[in-house]
Design a protein around this motif. Structure first.
Motif, PDB file in Angstrom:
ATOM      1  N   GLY A 161       0.862  -1.339   0.105  1.00 37.35           N
ATOM      2  CA  GLY A 161       0.194   0.091   0.127  1.00 37.35           C
ATOM      3  C   GLY A 161       0.808   1.418  -0.022  1.00 37.35           C
TER       4      GLY A 161
ATOM      5  N   ARG B 164       6.528   0.086   6.051  1.00 36.72           N
ATOM      6  CA  ARG B 164       5.822  -0.676   4.887  1.00 36.72           C
ATOM      7  C   ARG B 164       6.991  -1.098   3.810  1.00 36.72           C
ATOM      8  NH1 ARG B 164       1.132   2.969   3.102  1.00 36.72           N
ATOM      9  NH2 ARG B 164       1.963   4.484   4.648  1.00 36.72           N
TER      10      ARG B 164
ATOM     11  N   THR C 146      -6.582   1.630   8.840  1.00 32.19           N
ATOM     12  CA  THR C 146      -6.853   1.468   7.282  1.00 32.19           C
ATOM     13  C   THR C 146      -5.888   0.634   6.574  1.00 32.19           C
ATOM     14  OG1 THR C 146      -6.447   3.432   6.636  1.00 32.19           O
ATOM     15  CG2 THR C 146      -8.721   3.033   6.973  1.00 32.19           C
ATOM     16  N   ILE C 147      -4.565   1.383   6.757  1.00 29.11           N
ATOM     17  CA  ILE C 147      -3.308   0.773   6.263  1.00 29.11           C
ATOM     18  C   ILE C 147      -3.134  -0.639   6.874  1.00 29.11           C
ATOM     19  CG2 ILE C 147      -1.150   0.969   5.697  1.00 29.11           C
ATOM     20  CD1 ILE C 147      -2.681   3.161   4.246  1.00 29.11           C
TER      21      ILE C 147
ATOM     22  N   GLN D 216      -5.013  -3.616   5.421  1.00 27.10           N
ATOM     23  CA  GLN D 216      -4.364  -3.988   4.306  1.00 27.10           C
ATOM     24  C   GLN D 216      -3.115  -4.986   4.520  1.00 27.10           C
ATOM     25  OE1 GLN D 216      -3.716  -0.331   1.940  1.00 27.10           O
ATOM     26  NE2 GLN D 216      -2.882  -1.535   0.415  1.00 27.10           N
TER      27      GLN D 216
ATOM     28  N   ASP E 103      -4.300  -8.277   6.158  1.00 22.85           N
ATOM     29  CA  ASP E 103      -4.640  -8.974   4.877  1.00 22.85           C
ATOM     30  C   ASP E 103      -3.580  -9.860   4.399  1.00 22.85           C
ATOM     31  OD1 ASP E 103      -7.609  -9.109   4.599  1.00 22.85           O
ATOM     32  OD2 ASP E 103      -7.147  -8.374   2.517  1.00 22.85           O
ATOM     33  N   LEU E 104      -2.645  -9.166   4.020  1.00 24.91           N
ATOM     34  CA  LEU E 104      -1.484  -9.540   3.252  1.00 24.91           C
ATOM     35  C   LEU E 104      -0.887 -10.708   4.007  1.00 24.91           C
ATOM     36  CD1 LEU E 104      -0.194  -8.616   0.472  1.00 24.91           C
ATOM     37  CD2 LEU E 104       1.668  -7.133   1.956  1.00 24.91           C
TER      38      LEU E 104
ATOM     39  N   ALA F 194     -12.287  -1.040  10.187  1.00 24.05           N
ATOM     40  CA  ALA F 194     -10.634  -1.297  10.148  1.00 24.05           C
ATOM     41  C   ALA F 194     -10.341  -1.658  11.546  1.00 24.05           C
ATOM     42  CB  ALA F 194      -9.889  -0.590   9.305  1.00 24.05           C
TER      43      ALA F 194
ATOM     44  N   ARG G 288     -14.596  -6.285   6.112  1.00 24.99           N
ATOM     45  CA  ARG G 288     -13.847  -5.164   6.250  1.00 24.99           C
ATOM     46  C   ARG G 288     -14.107  -4.241   5.163  1.00 24.99           C
ATOM     47  NH1 ARG G 288      -9.321  -6.538   8.966  1.00 24.99           N
ATOM     48  NH2 ARG G 288      -9.693  -5.771  11.124  1.00 24.99           N
TER      49      ARG G 288
ATOM     50  N   ILE H  40     -11.961  -2.378   2.738  1.00 22.69           N
ATOM     51  CA  ILE H  40     -10.464  -2.166   2.397  1.00 22.69           C
ATOM     52  C   ILE H  40     -10.530  -0.920   1.416  1.00 22.69           C
ATOM     53  CG2 ILE H  40      -8.413  -3.006   1.238  1.00 22.69           C
ATOM     54  CD1 ILE H  40      -8.852  -4.702   3.800  1.00 22.69           C
TER      55      ILE H  40
ATOM     56  N   ASN I 108      -8.770   1.027  -1.452  1.00 20.98           N
ATOM     57  CA  ASN I 108      -7.757   1.119  -2.476  1.00 20.98           C
ATOM     58  C   ASN I 108      -7.215   2.351  -2.848  1.00 20.98           C
ATOM     59  OD1 ASN I 108      -7.440  -1.748  -2.351  1.00 20.98           O
ATOM     60  ND2 ASN I 108      -9.486  -1.651  -3.350  1.00 20.98           N
TER      61      ASN I 108
ATOM     62  N   ARG J 224      -9.835   7.508  -2.993  1.00 23.07           N
ATOM     63  CA  ARG J 224      -9.859   6.160  -2.047  1.00 23.07           C
ATOM     64  C   ARG J 224     -11.158   5.632  -1.946  1.00 23.07           C
ATOM     65  NH1 ARG J 224      -6.466   7.390   3.111  1.00 23.07           N
ATOM     66  NH2 ARG J 224      -6.126   4.738   3.228  1.00 23.07           N
TER      67      ARG J 224
END
Ligand SMILES: Nc1ncnc2c1ncn2[C@@H]1O[C@H](COP(=O)(O)OP(=O)(O)OP(=O)(O)O)[C@@H](O)[C@H]1O
Ligand SMILES: Nc1ncnc2c1ncn2[C@@H]1O[C@H](COP(=O)(O)OP(=O)(O)OP(=O)(O)O)[C@@H](O)[C@H]1O
Ligand SMILES: [Mg+2]
Ligand SMILES: [Mg+2]
Lengths: 330, 320
Positions: free
Chosen positions: A142, A164, A190-191, A194, A197-198, B257, B269, B271, B273, B291
């Protein structure tokens, strides 16, 4: 059958300082199976990072020394490997995301070069392939402007961006074991979502193992299969994630869970654990948690309890759960 | 109705940045870009949003630690922006700040006594009163007189944060701006400090502006909550409304989140992007459109206004 990926057995890592020995890790046993995520939680200074640095054999720049115990990875004893053999494992088979990003980023090289070095060494890609892979990894975690970031130096990035980059570097070679030390603390929720999830994808798609060190019990609940709770250099409780949250045994684990404000829960007061963690200089003789424990009995001040199974795979280091005879012996 | 304790009206803070090869081209980081809100006496307004969205800058503008680019700030109905230095010092008696990093915010070469003494001297307390006040303050935050002659490095993170709070309380402020006061602390220590802040609020009828990125912490301590994105407030409401019925897509994404400490709960969630924009070069229209999972054509072109959609509930989104 469960296959063992990492076995840390009775690890003791001590620091020799001017004013005596700090027993940062004092007899820790942790097993991580294939495809499993094990969470390690516990108060600041309890030895989480030192445990993971011991596994990576990265203590040579510190006054720290592994004085006892063994560490095996896929059956190999890591402590018996030469530094050269260890270097081939680091970053490739075992990768680590460090709590402090600047410890693993070199300030004088551009981000792209640092990522490519790792990729070329372990995956044997040529320069162009390595560059593409590096940019892709940065996008996956991200990072905005990935194509530009590869040409920048670490100091040009914010703390969250550096974190990151480290995550991208750790995941670049699809390691069998990922040790993540507070991987998302500097990131926004929010990050963070992500990144988690990864990590989940990495684990589920290629059956990788993760040892996840964090203060955030929410992250533990979402990510982990099993949880190890540490206090003052020792494991005080270990169980599957549901048992830890629904049926915690150790008073420290209970206190920890009660301290966390939960979304949607309207409480006037949070539970809190009174007092502070003991300093190495005034480590209690008996149970190290006794001075802060509301259930402390006579025996707790005299002798450190051992880590015993209370039922099945749920273990706990507390006199409340040890049988009466043993207590009387002390 | 009584005037709110603090009213912030259309405040902006633009930081100049040099751009271009020779550093000649000037552009601006719009750290705070047209923000308005009120804080009533005795309440806690929480401010959340991602790193770099302008929360600390907003706090520092209210403290007059930074000069406004535009806008006004009122305290008990009187304008306090654009005062002379002397006047600033007098109004500052009413404001205090608690900082995120309990390690960096205390001078390592000063004893605790002197750290707490400093604001008392500046605001003209006499010597005897000062010594009594220091003891009293240490006791209020759960320490004791015995700690006064020690240095910051002799304390743990939680204890240092207590010292920071004692210093903030020294001259009976009316408003305390707490900028991430517990993010550097362990959860078990964090709850001690949150409980302390709540107790002090009751005892001294304090008003808080509480800045944090942890949404569960903010929910626990706040009465009302404002959500910031790239220098703007995108939604503000009382706590129950915001957490149960937040309308802005960014608020919803944030809430979805947050990791919940309950392993049985499985949630969907949202998510996000898309690239995270830079405040030096914000997107056109609604700054969240790059976003936003719901963005439409109008979002790219027109800046949405913060509109009231319910009692004390305002949102800036074309789609609400
Ligand atoms: N380089 C070092 N030299 C001396 N002591 C050290 C060093 N690194 C760690 N220690 C000590 O070892 C103990 C364990 O530290 P460790 O970093 O493992 O804690 P941690 O559990 O990771 O804490 P945190 O949650 O704050 O990261 C601490 O008492 C610390 O002071
Ligand atoms: N003195 C300054 N000069 C130039 N730019 C600044 C200055 N102070 C802040 N900024 C910029 O203004 C923006 C808002 O910063 P601010 O510190 O208010 O964010 P924040 O919401 O408090 O973030 P965090 O959660 O990381 O503390 C950022 O892009 C920051 O880089
Ligand atoms: Mg650590
Ligand atoms: Mg800030």
């Amino acid at each position: 059958m469960t296959e063992k990926m990492l076995e840390i057995t009775n690890l003791k890592t001590y620091f020799h300082g001017d004013d005596g020995v700090v027993k940062a890790v004092d007899g820790v046993t942790i097993t991580v199976n294939k495809g499993e995520t094990v969470g390690v939680v516990g108060e600041s200074g309890c030895g989480k990072s030192v445990t993971s640095l011991s596994v990576m054999r990265l203590l040579h720049d510190t006054p720290g020394e592994i004085v006892d115990g063994s560490i095996t990875f896929e059956g190999k004893s890591l402590l018996d490997l030469s530094e050269k053999e260890m270097r081939m494992i680091r970053g490739n088979e075992i990768a680590m995301i460090f709590q402090e990003p600047m410890t693993s980023l070199n300030p004088v090289y551009k981000i792209g070069k640092q990522l490519e070095e790792v990729i070329k060494l372990h995956l044997h890609y040529d320069k162009k392939e390595a560059r593409n892979h590096a940019v892709n990894m940065l996008k996956l975690v991200g990072l905005p402007r990935a194509e530009d970031v590869v040409n920048e130096y670490p100091h040009q990035l914010s703390g969250g961006m550096r974190q990151r980059v480290m995550i991208a570097m750790a995941m670049a070679c699809n390691p069998k074991l990922l040790i993540a030390d507070e991987p998302t603390t500097a990131l926004d929720v929010t990050i963070q979502a992500q990144i988690l999830d990864l990590m989940r994808k990495l684990r589920d798609e290629s059956e990788r193992s993760i040892m996840l060190i964090t203060h955030d019990l929410g992250v533990v609940a979402e990510m982990c299969d099993r949880v190890v709770v540490m206090y003052a250099g020792e494991v005080v409780e270990e169980a599957d994630v549901l048992s830890i949250f629904e049926n915690p045994k150790h008073p420290y684990t209970k206190g920890l869970l009660g301290s966390v404000p939960k979304l949607g829960q309207d409480l006037e007061k949070l539970d809190s654990i009174p007092g502070n963690v003991p300093t190495p200089a005034n480590m209690p003789k008996g149970c190290k948690f006794a001075p802060r424990c509301e259930f402390a009995m006579d025996v707790c001040w005299k002798k450190d309890p051992s880590l015993l199974a209370t039922n099945g795979n749920h273990t706990c280091r507390c006199w409340l759960y040890q049988d009466q005879e043993k207590i009387l012996e002390v | 109705m009584a005037a709110p304790l603090v009213e912030v009206k259309n405040i902006k803070k633009y930081f100049p940045v040099k751009k271009g090869v020779l550093g000649r081209k000037r552009s601006f980081i719009k750290a705070v870009d047209d923000v308005s809100f009120t804080i009533n006496k005795g309440e806690t307004l929480g401010l959340v949003g991602e790193s770099g969205c302008g929360k600390s800058t907003t706090g520092r503008l209210i403290m007059s630690l930074l000069e406004l680019t535009e806008g006004q700030i009122y305290f008990e109905g009187n304008q306090i922006s654009n005062l002379t230095n002397n006047q600033i010092r007098n109004t500052r008696e009413n404001f205090q700040m608690i900082f995120q990093d309990p390690y960096a915010s205390l001078n390592p070469r000063m004893k605790i006594r002197d750290i707490i003494n400093e604001p008392l001297i500046i605001h003209g307390y006499n010597k005897g009163d000062r010594m009594n006040r220091i003891t009293e303050l240490l006791e209020i935050v759960g320490l004791s007189a015995y700690h006064a002659d020690r240095y910051p490095h002799q304390f743990s993170g939680g204890q240092r944060q207590r010292i920071g709070i004692a210093r903030a309380l020294a001259i009976n402020p009316k408003l305390i701006i707490a900028d991430e006061p517990v993010s550097a602390l362990d959860v078990s220590i964090q709850s001690q400090i949150l409980n302390l802040l709540k107790d002090l609020q009751k005892s001294f009828n304090l008003t808080y502006l509480f800045i944090a990125h942890d949404l569960s912490v903010v929910e626990h301590i706040s009465d009302r909550v404002g959500v910031m994105y790239l220098g703007k407030i995108v939604e503000i409401a009382d706590k129950e409304t915001l957490y149960k019925n937040g309308q802005h897509p960014y608020t919803k994404a944030l809430l979805s989140a947050v990791p919940i400490p309950d392993p049985k709960l499985k949630r969907e969630r949202i998510i996000l992007n898309g690239d995270i924009p830079s405040p030096a070069n914000p997107p056109s229209g609604c700054t969240f459109h790059t976003r936003c999972p719901l963005a439409t054509e109008i979002c790219k072109q027109e800046v949405p206004k913060l509109r009231q959609i319910g009692e004390g509930h305002s949102v800036s989104c074309h789609l609400v």
